[in-house]
Design a protein around this motif. Structure first.
Motif: not given
Ligand code: PMP
Ligand code: GLU
Length: 379
Positions: A85, A100, A201-203, A205, A215, A228, A230
């Protein structure tokens, strides 16, 4: 009896959880309900991850662990964030939590004071607003451009001197849209100019189709103001394991660790060993699930378009966001009652007039669901 907490009384129950519970009750009563309301991968957790957890249990990893998480997992997460990222991150900045969802709540508890405003970009996942409210903050909503689901100047109009945080969620639940560079830049610049935090919130990705995940914490200067978030639920089909994480600037991480010490302590020790295997093992399982979701995505959006429905750009996650052109509460209630198809109304995500269909269901069930909706008599 004396009155219960007003703070809790004032928040809405989780629509995603409530509707899927209702579908489960109908199923228990013998009705063949197709559940497209909850975002939960229908695949089993890959065997090597489960095996690592069983090994940990058999080794006796059944006691307390360090509150922010076992060192091997914090190390693996910080390496993942740095290499995949492009986010500068030390293991000390990583806090492993019970999903998360828990990381998001802890981040808000750690940063918000009463009256601090948090910008939520609608359509937005159901739990952001209640987490802000429970943490004493004030949710402030803005929208995306309906033509492409990207962020526009309405974000800037929502900012006030009290703005403390902007929530960024790409790929988005519920729309499936992936933020382009211009949207991410707009958020990053707004956060920098107004000295705000960004909760990214990059759950989803890993569940992205034909685009690259970027990111916001990798942008110049943003690591100091980005938390960040995840987790393992979506990419590794580990919803029940309850493991997520946040990587936060040092002062925020220290506050989050205090919250965690006094609340959950940490997620189950043996589950964290499974999570290490997920991150450090072969990633082919993630790609296989992504490809299967992609097949379903193409089928579902194609079928909806054939029926004349407009959808948001389904570029990520596992949701089709569908314009109903009418009362979304009535449409979803009718689909559940008459077609036995459970979906989540857009009102729950701050955008009435839409419904969310999860394609984390087998192709056969998706086909059956589309058939049942197509043959519903006109109203
Ligand atoms: N963020 C988003 C956008 C989600 O859809 C979910 C799904 N529940 C979560 C966070 C939380 O996931 P979990 O707590 O299972 O890690
Ligand atoms: N995130 C998923 C959803 O939106 C799971 C349920 C929840 O935690 O809200 O359906």
């Amino acid at each position: 009896m004396k009155a219960l907490s007003r703070k809790v009384a004032d928040i809405a129950p989780s629509a995603t959880i409530e509707i899927s519970d209702r579908a489960a009750q109908m199923r228990a009563a013998g009705i063949d309900v197709i559940g497209l309301s909850i975002g939960e991968p229908d695949f089993p957790t890959p065997a090597h991850i489960t095996r690592a957890c069983i090994n940990a249990l058999e080794r006796g990893e059944t006691h307390y662990a360090p509150s922010p998480g076992i060192p091997a997992l914090r190390e693996a997460i910080s390496q993942k964030l740095e290499t995949e990222n492009d986010i500068p991150c030390t293991p000390g900045q990583v806090i492993v939590a019970c999903g998360a969802k828990d990381s998001i709540y802890e981040a808000m508890e750690a940063t918000l004071n009463p009256g601090d405003e948090v910008i939520i970009i609608d359509p937005s996942w159901v739990s952001y607003e209640p987490c802000v409210q429970l943490s004493g903050g004030v949710p402030v909503h803005c929208g995306v451009r309906e033509s492409d689901f990207q962020v526009d100047d309405s974000l800037l109009e929502a900012i006030t001197p009290n703005t403390k945080m902007i929530i960024c969620n790409s790929p988005s639940n519920p729309s499936g849209a992936v933020m382009n560079d211009a949207s991410l830049r707009l958020i990053a610049d707004a956060a920098t100019d107004n000295d705000c935090y960004v909760l990214s919130d990059e759950i989803y990705e890993k569940l992205i189709y034909g685009k690259d995940h970027v990111s916001i914490g990798s942008f110049d200067g943003m690591a100091d103001r980005t938390i960040t978030v995840n987790g393992f639920s979506k990419a590794y089909a580990m919803t029940g394991w309850r493991i997520g994480y946040a990587a936060a600037p040092d002062p925020v991480a220290k506050q989050m660790i205090k919250v965690q010490q006094h609340t959950i302590s940490h997620p189950a020790t043996f589950a964290m060993h499974g999570a290490v295997a997920a991150l450090t093992g072969d990633q082919q399982c993630v790609e296989e699930m992504r490809c299967e979701f992609d097949v379903r995505r193409q089928y579902l959006t194609g079928a909806l378009h054939e029926m004349g429905y407009e959808t948001a750009p389904a570029e990520g996650a596992f949701y089709a966001y569908v314009k109903t052109g009418g009362d979304d509460m009535a449409v979803s209630a009718r689909w559940l009652a008459d077609a036995h198809v459970a979906v989540t109304p857009g009102t729950a995500f701050g955008t009435p007039g839409w419904v969310r269909l999860s394609y984390a269901a087998s192709l056969d069930r998706l086909k059956e669901a589309m058939h049942r909706i197509a043959v519903l008599p006109e109203k």
